[in-house]
Design a protein around this motif. Structure first.
Motif, PDB file in Angstrom:
ATOM      1  N   TYR A  37       0.820  -1.209   0.000  1.00 15.51           N
ATOM      2  CA  TYR A  37       0.000   0.000   0.000  1.00 15.51           C
ATOM      3  C   TYR A  37       0.854   1.258   0.000  1.00 15.51           C
ATOM      4  O   TYR A  37       1.924   1.307   0.599  1.00 15.51           O
ATOM      5  CB  TYR A  37      -0.906   0.012   1.239  1.00 15.51           C
ATOM      6  CG  TYR A  37      -1.985  -1.038   1.212  1.00 15.51           C
ATOM      7  CD1 TYR A  37      -3.249  -0.743   0.718  1.00 15.51           C
ATOM      8  CD2 TYR A  37      -1.740  -2.318   1.673  1.00 15.51           C
ATOM      9  CE1 TYR A  37      -4.250  -1.701   0.692  1.00 15.51           C
ATOM     10  CE2 TYR A  37      -2.734  -3.287   1.658  1.00 15.51           C
ATOM     11  CZ  TYR A  37      -3.986  -2.976   1.162  1.00 15.51           C
ATOM     12  OH  TYR A  37      -4.971  -3.937   1.143  1.00 15.51           O
ATOM     13  N   GLY A  38       0.343   2.281  -0.683  1.00 18.52           N
ATOM     14  CA  GLY A  38       0.961   3.594  -0.644  1.00 18.52           C
ATOM     15  C   GLY A  38       2.171   3.787  -1.535  1.00 18.52           C
ATOM     16  O   GLY A  38       2.935   4.720  -1.337  1.00 18.52           O
ATOM     17  N   VAL A  39       2.350   2.934  -2.531  1.00 17.28           N
ATOM     18  CA  VAL A  39       3.537   3.052  -3.385  1.00 17.28           C
ATOM     19  C   VAL A  39       3.218   3.326  -4.855  1.00 17.28           C
ATOM     20  O   VAL A  39       4.116   3.619  -5.632  1.00 17.28           O
ATOM     21  CB  VAL A  39       4.439   1.798  -3.296  1.00 17.28           C
ATOM     22  CG1 VAL A  39       4.968   1.618  -1.888  1.00 17.28           C
ATOM     23  CG2 VAL A  39       3.712   0.550  -3.769  1.00 17.28           C
ATOM     24  N   SER A  40       1.953   3.265  -5.233  1.00 21.72           N
ATOM     25  CA  SER A  40       1.622   3.440  -6.648  1.00 21.72           C
ATOM     26  C   SER A  40       1.394   4.905  -7.005  1.00 21.72           C
ATOM     27  O   SER A  40       1.034   5.722  -6.162  1.00 21.72           O
ATOM     28  CB  SER A  40       0.376   2.624  -7.011  1.00 21.72           C
ATOM     29  OG  SER A  40      -0.757   3.131  -6.352  1.00 21.72           O
ATOM     30  N   LEU A  41       1.620   5.196  -8.253  1.00 18.79           N
ATOM     31  CA  LEU A  41       1.321   6.533  -8.775  1.00 18.79           C
ATOM     32  C   LEU A  41      -0.162   6.604  -9.110  1.00 18.79           C
ATOM     33  O   LEU A  41      -0.824   5.580  -9.271  1.00 18.79           O
ATOM     34  CB  LEU A  41       2.173   6.821 -10.006  1.00 18.79           C
ATOM     35  CG  LEU A  41       3.682   6.835  -9.770  1.00 18.79           C
ATOM     36  CD1 LEU A  41       4.423   7.041 -11.086  1.00 18.79           C
ATOM     37  CD2 LEU A  41       4.063   7.907  -8.756  1.00 18.79           C
ATOM     38  N   ALA A  42      -0.693   7.807  -9.236  1.00 13.58           N
ATOM     39  CA  ALA A  42      -2.108   7.997  -9.555  1.00 13.58           C
ATOM     40  C   ALA A  42      -2.469   7.224 -10.816  1.00 13.58           C
ATOM     41  O   ALA A  42      -1.784   7.303 -11.829  1.00 13.58           O
ATOM     42  CB  ALA A  42      -2.409   9.476  -9.743  1.00 13.58           C
ATOM     43  N   THR A  81       8.995   6.280  -0.668  1.00 15.86           N
ATOM     44  CA  THR A  81       8.225   7.252  -1.438  1.00 15.86           C
ATOM     45  C   THR A  81       8.321   8.597  -0.715  1.00 15.86           C
ATOM     46  O   THR A  81       8.735   8.642   0.452  1.00 15.86           O
ATOM     47  CB  THR A  81       6.735   6.848  -1.551  1.00 15.86           C
ATOM     48  OG1 THR A  81       6.086   7.109  -0.296  1.00 15.86           O
ATOM     49  CG2 THR A  81       6.562   5.393  -1.947  1.00 15.86           C
ATOM     50  N   PRO A  82       7.897   9.683  -1.355  1.00 18.68           N
ATOM     51  CA  PRO A  82       7.886  10.984  -0.669  1.00 18.68           C
ATOM     52  C   PRO A  82       6.974  10.994   0.565  1.00 18.68           C
ATOM     53  O   PRO A  82       7.104  11.845   1.421  1.00 18.68           O
ATOM     54  CB  PRO A  82       7.365  11.944  -1.734  1.00 18.68           C
ATOM     55  CG  PRO A  82       7.717  11.295  -3.028  1.00 18.68           C
ATOM     56  CD  PRO A  82       7.574   9.820  -2.779  1.00 18.68           C
ATOM     57  N   LYS A  83       6.069  10.018   0.641  1.00 16.50           N
ATOM     58  CA  LYS A  83       5.153   9.935   1.784  1.00 16.50           C
ATOM     59  C   LYS A  83       5.565   8.823   2.753  1.00 16.50           C
ATOM     60  O   LYS A  83       4.767   8.386   3.566  1.00 16.50           O
ATOM     61  CB  LYS A  83       3.728   9.708   1.297  1.00 16.50           C
ATOM     62  CG  LYS A  83       3.145  10.889   0.546  1.00 16.50           C
ATOM     63  CD  LYS A  83       1.684  10.671   0.243  1.00 16.50           C
ATOM     64  CE  LYS A  83       1.077  11.888  -0.420  1.00 16.50           C
ATOM     65  NZ  LYS A  83      -0.360  11.722  -0.624  1.00 16.50           N
ATOM     66  N   GLY A  84       6.793   8.346   2.653  1.00 12.92           N
ATOM     67  CA  GLY A  84       7.274   7.296   3.550  1.00 12.92           C
ATOM     68  C   GLY A  84       7.351   5.949   2.841  1.00 12.92           C
ATOM     69  O   GLY A  84       7.081   5.844   1.644  1.00 12.92           O
ATOM     70  N   PRO A  85       7.697   4.899   3.589  1.00 13.24           N
ATOM     71  CA  PRO A  85       7.863   3.584   2.979  1.00 13.24           C
ATOM     72  C   PRO A  85       6.517   2.922   2.660  1.00 13.24           C
ATOM     73  O   PRO A  85       5.478   3.341   3.182  1.00 13.24           O
ATOM     74  CB  PRO A  85       8.607   2.796   4.058  1.00 13.24           C
ATOM     75  CG  PRO A  85       8.166   3.431   5.337  1.00 13.24           C
ATOM     76  CD  PRO A  85       8.019   4.900   5.002  1.00 13.24           C
ATOM     77  N   GLY A  86       6.577   1.892   1.821  1.00 14.82           N
ATOM     78  CA  GLY A  86       5.393   1.106   1.531  1.00 14.82           C
ATOM     79  C   GLY A  86       4.916   0.395   2.785  1.00 14.82           C
ATOM     80  O   GLY A  86       5.664   0.241   3.750  1.00 14.82           O
ATOM     81  N   SER A  87       3.663  -0.041   2.768  1.00 12.87           N
ATOM     82  CA  SER A  87       3.057  -0.682   3.948  1.00 12.87           C
ATOM     83  C   SER A  87       2.315  -1.933   3.522  1.00 12.87           C
ATOM     84  O   SER A  87       1.696  -1.971   2.452  1.00 12.87           O
ATOM     85  CB  SER A  87       2.091   0.296   4.617  1.00 12.87           C
ATOM     86  OG  SER A  87       1.395  -0.338   5.665  1.00 12.87           O
ATOM     87  N   LEU A  88       2.317  -2.951   4.386  1.00  8.43           N
ATOM     88  CA  LEU A  88       1.576  -4.184   4.116  1.00  8.43           C
ATOM     89  C   LEU A  88       0.102  -4.055   4.479  1.00  8.43           C
ATOM     90  O   LEU A  88      -0.686  -4.940   4.194  1.00  8.43           O
ATOM     91  CB  LEU A  88       2.212  -5.350   4.882  1.00  8.43           C
ATOM     92  CG  LEU A  88       3.646  -5.680   4.460  1.00  8.43           C
ATOM     93  CD1 LEU A  88       4.249  -6.727   5.377  1.00  8.43           C
ATOM     94  CD2 LEU A  88       3.690  -6.145   3.008  1.00  8.43           C
ATOM     95  N   THR A  89      -0.273  -2.950   5.093  1.00 10.00           N
ATOM     96  CA  THR A  89      -1.672  -2.655   5.422  1.00 10.00           C
ATOM     97  C   THR A  89      -2.012  -1.268   4.908  1.00 10.00           C
ATOM     98  O   THR A  89      -1.115  -0.438   4.708  1.00 10.00           O
ATOM     99  CB  THR A  89      -1.893  -2.693   6.953  1.00 10.00           C
ATOM    100  OG1 THR A  89      -1.034  -1.754   7.592  1.00 10.00           O
ATOM    101  CG2 THR A  89      -1.626  -4.087   7.527  1.00 10.00           C
ATOM    102  N   PRO A  90      -3.292  -0.997   4.671  1.00 14.88           N
ATOM    103  CA  PRO A  90      -3.666   0.330   4.160  1.00 14.88           C
ATOM    104  C   PRO A  90      -3.172   1.441   5.093  1.00 14.88           C
ATOM    105  O   PRO A  90      -3.164   1.295   6.313  1.00 14.88           O
ATOM    106  CB  PRO A  90      -5.197   0.290   4.145  1.00 14.88           C
ATOM    107  CG  PRO A  90      -5.530  -1.157   4.030  1.00 14.88           C
ATOM    108  CD  PRO A  90      -4.464  -1.884   4.817  1.00 14.88           C
ATOM    109  N   LYS A  91      -2.752   2.521   4.469  1.00 13.98           N
ATOM    110  CA  LYS A  91      -2.263   3.694   5.214  1.00 13.98           C
ATOM    111  C   LYS A  91      -3.348   4.757   5.249  1.00 13.98           C
ATOM    112  O   LYS A  91      -4.134   4.867   4.328  1.00 13.98           O
ATOM    113  CB  LYS A  91      -1.015   4.261   4.521  1.00 13.98           C
ATOM    114  CG  LYS A  91       0.148   3.284   4.479  1.00 13.98           C
ATOM    115  CD  LYS A  91       1.232   3.714   3.517  1.00 13.98           C
ATOM    116  CE  LYS A  91       2.100   4.794   4.088  1.00 13.98           C
ATOM    117  NZ  LYS A  91       3.268   5.092   3.219  1.00 13.98           N
ATOM    118  N   ALA A  92      -3.356   5.547   6.303  1.00  7.84           N
ATOM    119  CA  ALA A  92      -4.359   6.624   6.441  1.00  7.84           C
ATOM    120  C   ALA A  92      -4.090   7.717   5.427  1.00  7.84           C
ATOM    121  O   ALA A  92      -3.031   7.926   4.964  1.00  7.84           O
ATOM    122  CB  ALA A  92      -4.299   7.192   7.842  1.00  7.84           C
TER     123      ALA A  92
END
Length: 92
Positions: A37-42, A81-92
């Motif tokens: 989660y949190g690593v893909s581009l739009a 990423t600019p918003k931190g590392p990837g996550s194995l669970t959804p990020k807020a």
């Protein structure tokens, strides 16, 4: 059974066995994958981009926390990423 029939049957059995081994080997060659989660581009996510979205390619922003990409297992949290590392669970 004649000798030719026996040879033919043995040849067919060998071809089938070879095909089965080849299929099993190719399945083992694929690396294990995990949702990151949190690593893909739009618009480049694999799935899950929030309420009102259908799935793949529907994320609205880069690094959207509830959108994921499939990545090789064990690499997700190492992706920066600019918003931190990837996550194995959804990020807020």
């Amino acid at each position: 059974m004649s000798t030719n029939s026996t040879k033919l049957a043995a040849g067919v059995a060998a071809m089938i066995a070879g095909a089965l081994v080849s299929t099993a080997a190719s399945a083992q060659d694929k690396p294990a994958m995990e949702k990151c989660y949190g690593v893909s581009l739009a618009g480049k996510n694999d799935c899950k981009a929030g309420a009102g979205t259908s799935c793949a390619g529907t994320s609205k922003t880069d690094y959207q926390g509830n959108a994921w990409k499939l990545v090789k297992a064990g690499t997700c949290t190492k992706i920066k990423t600019p918003k931190g590392p990837g996550s194995l669970t959804p990020k807020a």
